[in-house]
Design an enzyme around this catalytic site. Sequence first.
Site, PDB file in Angstrom:
ATOM      1  CE1 TYR A 142      36.197  38.193  63.151  1.00 14.20           C
ATOM      2  CE2 TYR A 142      36.869  40.471  62.839  1.00 14.20           C
ATOM      3  CZ  TYR A 142      37.071  39.232  63.404  1.00 14.20           C
ATOM      4  OH  TYR A 142      38.148  39.020  64.228  1.00 14.20           O
ATOM      5  CE  LYS A 172      38.741  36.556  60.650  1.00 15.83           C
ATOM      6  NZ  LYS A 172      38.718  36.729  62.103  1.00 15.83           N
TER       7      LYS A 172
END
Length: 308
Positions: A142, A172
């Site tokens: 992330y 992400k």
Amino acid sequence: MTPRKKFQGLVAATITPMTPDGQINLSVIGQYVDYLVSQQNIKSVFVNGTTGEGLSLSTQERKQLAEEWVCQGKDKLDHVIIHVGALSLPESQELARHAAAIGASAIAVIAPFFFKPTNKDVLIAFLQKVASEAPAVPFYYYHIPPLTGVKIRVEELLDGIKERIPTFQGVKFSDTDLLDLAQCINKNEGEQFAFLYGVDEQLLSALAVGANGAVGSTYNYLGQKTNLMLQALAKPDLALARKYQFLTGEFLNFVIKLGFGVAQTKAVMTLVSGIPMGPPRLPLVDASEEFIIQVKAKLESIVWPDGN
């Protein structure tokens, strides 16, 4: 949940519903799942991330939320990604083990952001220690440097990462650096990594350079409209896709000028869905009544290409 479908399309970054006194409210998660599926055509979620105030929750609260989303999403959602990042490595490892035990589709980890990793190797070492606790679960990094301050480029991070983290499946990518994203996609075409973009107002640009899909907060309440943008792009009808992106941008530009963050996102979701999301947890403070009135008027004034 249907396991092992390739990640693509839209993923809602879930909000954590709270009671008026600030406790997590698990009782509305089932209603939340049904709303996403039936009203927004969203079948994948990212739980306990930034929008979900994950770093403001206790480990026990994060586990309870993860369990409820997996339970309520059974046979309804395609993917339940659990964010297990934490400042403490043992805490992150504990959350990874828990996510694996409850049958999460994947786990994701944010970079530690108080004592920060100083280079790629240190960051990968941290991520590997977490990923190894869930050896059968797909792993996502992330990347959100505006909040973490960790600005190690993903292009650099991905070089050789599969050898060190065999479960690594993608990123992400919550940054506006589309050059970094494009280089990641260009250099890793053979790896089948998923690149899920996290800046909602720039999604069309990210899709143009090859992003697989997106994780974002606006898909909680603008998921249907954004899905129509994806359909237009697939036709391809770029002019129509741009229209949807411009209108999403118009809304976000409006609310950002008013002061837009997680607390305000909770208020917008309550307004649009009718599901009470409650207040945020301190140090965040609740959205003002004036904000809600202005947002309601703005949403009602937008004329979408589908006429709704």
